[in-house]
Write a protein that holds these residues in place. Structure first.
Motif, PDB file in Angstrom:
ATOM      1  N   THR A  34      37.543  40.457  45.440  1.00 18.98           N
ATOM      2  CA  THR A  34      36.332  40.424  46.259  1.00 18.98           C
ATOM      3  C   THR A  34      36.125  41.722  47.032  1.00 18.98           C
ATOM      4  N   GLY A  35      37.180  42.526  47.175  1.00 17.41           N
ATOM      5  CA  GLY A  35      37.070  43.757  47.955  1.00 17.41           C
ATOM      6  C   GLY A  35      36.814  43.517  49.429  1.00 17.41           C
ATOM      7  N   HIS A  36      37.136  42.330  49.925  1.00 14.75           N
ATOM      8  CA  HIS A  36      36.829  41.988  51.323  1.00 14.75           C
ATOM      9  C   HIS A  36      37.643  42.869  52.272  1.00 14.75           C
ATOM     10  N   PRO A  37      36.986  43.486  53.270  1.00 14.19           N
ATOM     11  CA  PRO A  37      37.725  44.359  54.192  1.00 14.19           C
ATOM     12  C   PRO A  37      38.825  43.648  54.964  1.00 14.19           C
ATOM     13  N   ASP A  38      38.657  42.365  55.254  1.00 14.68           N
ATOM     14  CA  ASP A  38      39.733  41.619  55.903  1.00 14.68           C
ATOM     15  C   ASP A  38      40.952  41.501  54.989  1.00 14.68           C
ATOM     16  N   HIS A  39      40.721  41.343  53.691  1.00 15.87           N
ATOM     17  CA  HIS A  39      41.844  41.305  52.747  1.00 15.87           C
ATOM     18  C   HIS A  39      42.579  42.646  52.753  1.00 15.87           C
ATOM     19  N   SER A  40      41.800  43.726  52.744  1.00 22.27           N
ATOM     20  CA  SER A  40      42.403  45.061  52.775  1.00 22.27           C
ATOM     21  C   SER A  40      43.277  45.240  54.006  1.00 22.27           C
ATOM     22  N   MET A  41      42.752  44.856  55.167  1.00 23.26           N
ATOM     23  CA  MET A  41      43.492  45.037  56.399  1.00 23.26           C
ATOM     24  C   MET A  41      44.715  44.129  56.459  1.00 23.26           C
ATOM     25  N   LYS A  58      61.312  42.458  48.120  1.00 24.61           N
ATOM     26  CA  LYS A  58      60.219  42.903  47.251  1.00 24.61           C
ATOM     27  C   LYS A  58      58.875  42.640  47.922  1.00 24.61           C
ATOM     28  N   LEU A  59      57.943  43.564  47.723  1.00 28.39           N
ATOM     29  CA  LEU A  59      56.574  43.449  48.229  1.00 28.39           C
ATOM     30  C   LEU A  59      55.619  43.496  47.041  1.00 28.39           C
ATOM     31  N   TYR A  60      54.758  42.476  46.951  1.00 25.38           N
ATOM     32  CA  TYR A  60      53.784  42.399  45.863  1.00 25.38           C
ATOM     33  C   TYR A  60      52.364  42.344  46.405  1.00 25.38           C
ATOM     34  N   TYR A  61      51.452  43.008  45.682  1.00 30.26           N
ATOM     35  CA  TYR A  61      50.017  42.886  45.939  1.00 30.26           C
ATOM     36  C   TYR A  61      49.392  42.009  44.857  1.00 30.26           C
ATOM     37  N   GLN A  62      48.535  41.097  45.269  1.00 33.78           N
ATOM     38  CA  GLN A  62      47.789  40.284  44.312  1.00 33.78           C
ATOM     39  C   GLN A  62      46.812  41.189  43.563  1.00 33.78           C
ATOM     40  N   THR A  63      46.704  41.004  42.252  1.00 30.77           N
ATOM     41  CA  THR A  63      45.772  41.802  41.465  1.00 30.77           C
ATOM     42  C   THR A  63      45.217  40.964  40.320  1.00 30.77           C
ATOM     43  N   ALA A  64      44.414  41.575  39.474  1.00 29.74           N
ATOM     44  CA  ALA A  64      43.761  40.855  38.372  1.00 29.74           C
ATOM     45  C   ALA A  64      43.398  41.851  37.281  1.00 29.74           C
ATOM     46  N   ASP A  65      42.968  41.314  36.145  1.00 30.75           N
ATOM     47  CA  ASP A  65      42.528  42.162  35.040  1.00 30.75           C
ATOM     48  C   ASP A  65      41.020  42.082  34.852  1.00 30.75           C
ATOM     49  N   PHE A  66      40.303  41.753  35.941  1.00 31.14           N
ATOM     50  CA  PHE A  66      38.843  41.691  35.884  1.00 31.14           C
ATOM     51  C   PHE A  66      38.288  42.035  37.264  1.00 31.14           C
ATOM     52  N   THR A  67      37.033  42.369  37.313  1.00 33.30           N
ATOM     53  CA  THR A  67      36.320  42.552  38.576  1.00 33.30           C
ATOM     54  C   THR A  67      35.095  41.650  38.577  1.00 33.30           C
ATOM     55  N   LEU A  68      34.588  41.366  39.748  1.00 38.85           N
ATOM     56  CA  LEU A  68      33.426  40.498  39.861  1.00 38.85           C
ATOM     57  C   LEU A  68      32.155  41.310  39.664  1.00 38.85           C
ATOM     58  N   PRO A  69      31.199  40.784  38.907  1.00 40.42           N
ATOM     59  CA  PRO A  69      29.952  41.525  38.681  1.00 40.42           C
ATOM     60  C   PRO A  69      29.118  41.609  39.952  1.00 40.42           C
ATOM     61  N   GLY A  70      28.354  42.697  40.054  1.00 33.62           N
ATOM     62  CA  GLY A  70      27.425  42.852  41.166  1.00 33.62           C
ATOM     63  C   GLY A  70      28.062  43.200  42.479  1.00 33.62           C
ATOM     64  N   ARG A  71      29.319  43.627  42.474  1.00 34.33           N
ATOM     65  CA  ARG A  71      30.018  43.990  43.714  1.00 34.33           C
ATOM     66  C   ARG A  71      30.195  45.502  43.796  1.00 34.33           C
ATOM     67  N   GLN A  72      30.525  45.971  44.994  1.00 33.52           N
ATOM     68  CA  GLN A  72      30.870  47.373  45.169  1.00 33.52           C
ATOM     69  C   GLN A  72      32.142  47.678  44.365  1.00 33.52           C
ATOM     70  N   PRO A  73      32.294  48.927  43.894  1.00 31.70           N
ATOM     71  CA  PRO A  73      33.438  49.242  43.023  1.00 31.70           C
ATOM     72  C   PRO A  73      34.770  49.150  43.764  1.00 31.70           C
ATOM     73  N   ILE A  74      35.786  48.655  43.047  1.00 27.16           N
ATOM     74  CA  ILE A  74      37.149  48.628  43.570  1.00 27.16           C
ATOM     75  C   ILE A  74      38.087  49.117  42.479  1.00 27.16           C
ATOM     76  N   ALA A  75      39.219  49.641  42.877  1.00 29.87           N
ATOM     77  CA  ALA A  75      40.257  50.066  41.941  1.00 29.87           C
ATOM     78  C   ALA A  75      41.471  49.186  42.174  1.00 29.87           C
ATOM     79  N   LEU A  76      41.650  48.188  41.312  1.00 31.04           N
ATOM     80  CA  LEU A  76      42.732  47.227  41.470  1.00 31.04           C
ATOM     81  C   LEU A  76      44.066  47.844  41.077  1.00 31.04           C
ATOM     82  N   PRO A  77      45.147  47.491  41.764  1.00 27.48           N
ATOM     83  CA  PRO A  77      46.463  47.972  41.344  1.00 27.48           C
ATOM     84  C   PRO A  77      46.837  47.381  39.995  1.00 27.48           C
ATOM     85  N   PRO A  78      47.471  48.155  39.116  1.00 32.29           N
ATOM     86  CA  PRO A  78      47.789  47.650  37.779  1.00 32.29           C
ATOM     87  C   PRO A  78      48.810  46.520  37.842  1.00 32.29           C
TER      88      PRO A  78
END
Length: 242
Positions: A115-122, A155-175
């Motif tokens: 979702t690229g939500h700024p609260d998620h980022s923070m 260990k520290l993990y970030y949640q990620t995915a192999d897709f992005t949501l259409p119609g959203r601002q661009p994000i660069a997901l961690p592989p």
């Protein structure tokens, strides 16, 4: 331990793995930074205070479905995590890590998830600092009393995915470095998400994205206490020692 921003994140981003590892005998914890009182979807709430109370109860129900051993909603303002005192928030999370002493920490990356939500980022930035600082005796040394000692989560993990949501601002997901087969826990994950009744307008959208992509959750290994090259994993606890 899983550190998130809003009630429903624990189910949507991490629910399958939380339930899967419970089934394997792992004790789990979720810390949610906000009660989600600024959400667009508000159910029958007449004000922010009512919505916060409703969402706390929904979070508790979701955690019960996922078998979370310890679920905690903090009281930082929804939609305003970027305005909070970083040192103070990290202090609180560091205290929880030192007391709970997790082997593995799950959170979002600075991208903010799909979702690229700024609260998620923070939330991810705060959690990443707490992961590092909880193990150092020169960070928040006033916490180190009454049996509380530094703790190095392995260990520290970030949640990620192999897709992005259409119609959203661009994000660069961690592989993805770690793909977890959650099996039948997919249904439990969906049920936990639907425990968030106030967010029912999102149910169809959520299910339409998770069902077609199979019974997997993806993570990016961001840090670990033992150095070495990254290898593809199918287990969050690979290499973890007691």
């Amino acid at each position: 331990m899983c550190i998130t921003a809003h009630p429903d994140d624990e189910a949507g981003g991490f629910g399958g793995s939380l339930r899967l590892y419970l089934n394997r005998g792992v004790e789990t914890s979720v810390i949610c930074l906000t009660p989600g009182q600024a959400a667009t979807h508000r159910g029958s709430a007449r004000n922010d205070s009512e919505l916060a109370e409703m969402r706390r109860k929904e979070f508790a129900t979701s955690c019960e479905i996922l078998g979370v051993s310890q679920g905690l909603v903090l009281d930082y303002p929804d939609g305003q995590l970027y305005r909070q005192d970083l040192y103070k928030v990290v202090c609180e999370l560091t205290s929880h890590i030192r007391r709970y002493r997790p082997h593995v920490l799950l959170t979002f990356g600075s991208d903010g998830g799909v979702t690229g939500h700024p609260d998620h980022s923070m939330a991810g930035i705060f959690a990443s600092l707490a992961f590092q600082w909880a193990g150092r005796d020169n960070r928040y040394p006033d916490q180190l009393k009454d049996g509380v000692v530094p703790h190095r989560t392995q260990k520290l993990y970030y949640q990620t995915a192999d897709f992005t949501l259409p119609g959203r601002q661009p994000i660069a997901l961690p592989p993805p470095t770690t793909v977890i087969d959650i099996g039948d826990c997919l249904e439990t994950k969906i049920a936990a998400f639907k425990a968030h009744i106030t967010q029912s307008p999102l149910w169809t959208l959520f299910e339409s994205h998770v069902r077609p992509r199979g019974r997997t959750e993806m993570f990016h290994l961001a840090a670990r206490v033992t150095p070495g090259p990254i290898v593809q994993e199918t287990d969050l606890f690979a290499g973890v020692t007691e």
